[in-house]
Design a protein around this motif. Sequence first.
Motif, PDB file in Angstrom:
ATOM      1  N   ALA A 269      31.981  55.762  34.005  1.00 58.39           N
ATOM      2  CA  ALA A 269      30.876  56.716  33.964  1.00 58.39           C
ATOM      3  C   ALA A 269      29.595  55.939  33.723  1.00 58.39           C
ATOM      4  N   THR A 270      28.482  56.469  34.186  1.00 56.06           N
ATOM      5  CA  THR A 270      27.206  55.768  34.036  1.00 56.06           C
ATOM      6  C   THR A 270      26.979  55.406  32.571  1.00 56.06           C
ATOM      7  N   GLN A 271      27.375  56.284  31.692  1.00 60.07           N
ATOM      8  CA  GLN A 271      27.291  56.069  30.242  1.00 60.07           C
ATOM      9  C   GLN A 271      27.916  54.722  29.841  1.00 60.07           C
ATOM     10  N   HIS A 272      29.026  54.369  30.471  1.00 61.79           N
ATOM     11  CA  HIS A 272      29.712  53.127  30.122  1.00 61.79           C
ATOM     12  C   HIS A 272      29.097  51.929  30.857  1.00 61.79           C
ATOM     13  N   LEU A 273      28.840  52.096  32.139  1.00 61.07           N
ATOM     14  CA  LEU A 273      28.384  50.970  32.969  1.00 61.07           C
ATOM     15  C   LEU A 273      27.113  50.326  32.419  1.00 61.07           C
ATOM     16  N   VAL A 274      26.199  51.154  31.916  1.00 59.64           N
ATOM     17  CA  VAL A 274      24.926  50.611  31.460  1.00 59.64           C
ATOM     18  C   VAL A 274      25.122  49.669  30.273  1.00 59.64           C
ATOM     19  N   GLY A 275      26.243  49.814  29.562  1.00 59.63           N
ATOM     20  CA  GLY A 275      26.476  48.961  28.396  1.00 59.63           C
ATOM     21  C   GLY A 275      27.195  47.669  28.698  1.00 59.63           C
ATOM     22  N   MET A 276      27.696  47.491  29.947  1.00 65.19           N
ATOM     23  CA  MET A 276      28.496  46.293  30.188  1.00 65.19           C
ATOM     24  C   MET A 276      28.242  45.598  31.514  1.00 65.19           C
ATOM     25  N   LYS A 277      27.393  46.177  32.351  1.00 62.59           N
ATOM     26  CA  LYS A 277      27.262  45.600  33.692  1.00 62.59           C
ATOM     27  C   LYS A 277      26.514  44.271  33.688  1.00 62.59           C
ATOM     28  N   GLY A 278      26.008  43.870  32.517  1.00 64.22           N
ATOM     29  CA  GLY A 278      25.355  42.568  32.420  1.00 64.22           C
ATOM     30  C   GLY A 278      26.327  41.425  32.185  1.00 64.22           C
ATOM     31  N   ALA A 279      27.623  41.731  32.110  1.00 67.06           N
ATOM     32  CA  ALA A 279      28.620  40.668  31.914  1.00 67.06           C
ATOM     33  C   ALA A 279      28.597  39.709  33.104  1.00 67.06           C
ATOM     34  N   ILE A 296      31.919  47.607  40.822  1.00 65.96           N
ATOM     35  CA  ILE A 296      31.038  46.586  40.240  1.00 65.96           C
ATOM     36  C   ILE A 296      31.834  45.405  39.684  1.00 65.96           C
ATOM     37  N   ALA A 297      33.150  45.433  39.874  1.00 68.36           N
ATOM     38  CA  ALA A 297      33.990  44.380  39.308  1.00 68.36           C
ATOM     39  C   ALA A 297      34.119  43.203  40.268  1.00 68.36           C
ATOM     40  N   ASP A 298      34.224  41.976  39.718  1.00 65.16           N
ATOM     41  CA  ASP A 298      34.535  40.809  40.547  1.00 65.16           C
ATOM     42  C   ASP A 298      35.939  40.975  41.098  1.00 65.16           C
ATOM     43  N   LEU A 299      36.824  41.484  40.237  1.00 64.56           N
ATOM     44  CA  LEU A 299      38.164  41.826  40.697  1.00 64.56           C
ATOM     45  C   LEU A 299      38.483  43.239  40.214  1.00 64.56           C
TER      46      LEU A 299
ATOM     47  N   SER B 234      26.824  42.202  43.230  1.00 60.61           N
ATOM     48  CA  SER B 234      27.436  42.067  44.545  1.00 60.61           C
ATOM     49  C   SER B 234      28.902  42.488  44.443  1.00 60.61           C
ATOM     50  N   ALA B 235      29.374  43.142  45.496  1.00 62.36           N
ATOM     51  CA  ALA B 235      30.727  43.693  45.465  1.00 62.36           C
ATOM     52  C   ALA B 235      31.755  42.574  45.372  1.00 62.36           C
ATOM     53  N   GLY B 236      32.807  42.810  44.617  1.00 57.14           N
ATOM     54  CA  GLY B 236      33.866  41.821  44.480  1.00 57.14           C
ATOM     55  C   GLY B 236      35.060  42.183  45.338  1.00 57.14           C
ATOM     56  N   THR B 237      36.216  41.810  44.863  1.00 61.61           N
ATOM     57  CA  THR B 237      37.449  42.066  45.598  1.00 61.61           C
ATOM     58  C   THR B 237      38.185  43.233  44.963  1.00 61.61           C
ATOM     59  N   ILE B 238      38.699  44.111  45.787  1.00 63.45           N
ATOM     60  CA  ILE B 238      39.533  45.180  45.249  1.00 63.45           C
ATOM     61  C   ILE B 238      40.941  45.016  45.826  1.00 63.45           C
ATOM     62  N   VAL B 239      41.908  44.933  44.919  1.00 58.07           N
ATOM     63  CA  VAL B 239      43.291  44.785  45.373  1.00 58.07           C
ATOM     64  C   VAL B 239      44.128  45.942  44.837  1.00 58.07           C
ATOM     65  N   THR B 240      45.163  46.307  45.567  1.00 57.33           N
ATOM     66  CA  THR B 240      46.089  47.316  45.086  1.00 57.33           C
ATOM     67  C   THR B 240      47.334  46.607  44.572  1.00 57.33           C
ATOM     68  N   ASP B 241      47.756  47.025  43.378  1.00 56.55           N
ATOM     69  CA  ASP B 241      48.884  46.344  42.733  1.00 56.55           C
ATOM     70  C   ASP B 241      50.208  46.849  43.315  1.00 56.55           C
ATOM     71  N   GLU B 242      50.451  46.502  44.604  1.00 61.36           N
ATOM     72  CA  GLU B 242      51.665  46.999  45.257  1.00 61.36           C
ATOM     73  C   GLU B 242      52.898  46.195  44.869  1.00 61.36           C
ATOM     74  N   ASP B 243      52.685  44.876  44.714  1.00 63.10           N
ATOM     75  CA  ASP B 243      53.832  44.010  44.430  1.00 63.10           C
ATOM     76  C   ASP B 243      54.052  43.779  42.938  1.00 63.10           C
ATOM     77  N   GLY B 244      53.247  44.432  42.114  1.00 63.38           N
ATOM     78  CA  GLY B 244      53.425  44.272  40.671  1.00 63.38           C
ATOM     79  C   GLY B 244      53.037  42.895  40.171  1.00 63.38           C
ATOM     80  N   ALA B 245      52.184  42.187  40.921  1.00 61.08           N
ATOM     81  CA  ALA B 245      51.809  40.830  40.520  1.00 61.08           C
ATOM     82  C   ALA B 245      50.298  40.688  40.310  1.00 61.08           C
ATOM     83  N   ALA B 246      49.621  41.829  40.194  1.00 64.10           N
ATOM     84  CA  ALA B 246      48.162  41.781  40.054  1.00 64.10           C
ATOM     85  C   ALA B 246      47.737  41.037  38.792  1.00 64.10           C
ATOM     86  N   HIS B 247      48.605  41.106  37.749  1.00 64.72           N
ATOM     87  CA  HIS B 247      48.240  40.429  36.500  1.00 64.72           C
ATOM     88  C   HIS B 247      48.093  38.924  36.700  1.00 64.72           C
ATOM     89  N   GLU B 248      48.809  38.392  37.711  1.00 65.85           N
ATOM     90  CA  GLU B 248      48.696  36.947  37.974  1.00 65.85           C
ATOM     91  C   GLU B 248      47.320  36.592  38.529  1.00 65.85           C
TER      92      GLU B 248
END
Lengths: 320, 260
Positions: A269-279, A296-299, B234-248
């Motif tokens: 929620a926007t409420q949360h993002l504003v507090g951490m998006k500077g990571a 907004i996540a790297d992964l 900038s947008a990152g990578t989005i993966v779906t944890d289909e194989d149960g190995a996302a934690h790796e």
Amino acid sequence: MDTVVLVAETRDGSPIGHVLEMCAAARKLASGVTAVVWGEGAAAAAPFLGAHGVTRVCDVGDIGDALPPPRVAAAIAGEIDRGGVDAVFAAATYDGRDIAARLSARIDRPVITNVVGLELEGDSLVSSHSVFGGSQLVRARFTGAGPAIFVLRAKSFASEEVGGPPPEVASASIGELAETDAARIVARHAESRSGPSLDDAKVVVSGGRGLGAPEHYALIEELARLLGGAPGASRAIVDAGWVPYAYQVGQTGKTVKPSVYLAFGISGATQHLVGMKGADHIVAVNKDPAAPILAIADLGVVGDVHQVLPKLVEAIKAKS
Amino acid sequence: MDIAVCTKQIPGPDVPSAFDESTKTLMRSGALVLDDSDSYSVEMALRLAEQAGGGEVILVSMVPDGATAGLRTALAMGAARAVLVSDPALAGSDALGTARVLAAALARTGAELVLCATESSDGYTGTVPVQLAELLGIPAVTFAKRVELDDTGVRVERQTEAGYDEVVCPLPAVVTVTAGVVEVRYPSFKGIMAAKSKPIETLSLADLGVDPALVGVLGARQEVLSIEAAEGRSAGTIVTDEDGAAHERVLDLLVTWGVL
């Protein structure tokens, strides 16, 4: 500008990090920086504040069991009466916000909150505000008679030691406060918390409603401990009473800027993002592919927190 | 003892936050609802009044256009009546302007205890309650997680950075209630029906003797220069944890980033 007055909160005799950020912001705008401090021994922070550009310390002194806002607001009003004060900065903390509010009504000046940037344009102060979860930036000019009161968001300005001389220390004049000062603290309860604070942690591991139940928060704490970080939380689970308010990351909680932020079961929620998006780096795990935090996540992992989180904890344990 | 609760009516959670292009103020379109944050202070007030064995819970609110839907929700929960300040000049009011109006309205209720939320869910400034207390010349205790009335006034557990403080405070006083600290009751059918006929006293700024120049856009003393999209990540990578190995993958990144 002539002088900026800072609401300079200290903890255990040292200014909180946010105050040093405000020192840097103030010094860029004004020739004089006055820090108003309170509490037993707080004036001992004067040389340290001087090194960060403070030119005058106004000491309220020991306030005993009183709540700070009425007395600190009175002290700031006294500094304003001396003349030359163009702006007052407060930190977005429990007490900082209340002090700004007391002062505002006392001197009939608005409080301008959520400030992430400040600049002088001609003679007027222009403030920037991050809104709607940081997706938009509003710039606004203060048009009234000064001093304006600004509540600054943490980690919006970089602190900088400039090696200034120890400032003069003056005793605050408080005057008559009558009923406004009537509340008294009769007991203090500190919850013990090991590891780094949310403010300083290089790694923050946060959990949200997607954890499903309060007992699952223990894994968040365990992962934070394994990574030498601090556990955090979304407003949803703080409101639900799973963890104390002090854990909350977001607009009304802490603003964090760690090297790595890990979010489990938080939709973003926007409420949360504003507090951490500077990571610097963000990892988010959520079962909903449409959760805003994934964008907004790297992964971003679309998956079951109850699978990914325990496996990650086990894998880290196996590694060490 | 009568307890006043300051309540805000805000756009429903299904209405996305946006600015009105022409006025550069927060859009307040669609039906207004009771701010969820306020439901906790209404609940707390009802409990305190019940425990005190009498006294009314009185709502105080302001809008530019006479809207009452949110107030009816709180009346259905059990509040006795409402004082609503409605005046077109209130549009665009900032926190201090709001506090000024609420202070004038509160003076007419005779309530000794004033409860508020810690902040609204749309504006988030969180300064109105303490501004209100200063204008009324009374103490304020903010971030309450527990509130009790006793012979000397009010006893509050106040959240702090480290934990909580127990604070005692004589009345009259303003207390802000943290969201989530009480279980909020659902209005009963009977409550909803009764709410329809509960009194809402509607007052204008002139009725209260508040100068319109001190509220609304004029009173806010701020001119919005620009509203721009902020620099995004900038947008990152989005993966779906289909194989149960996302934690790796997470583990690898933690190593890359020097955390492990």
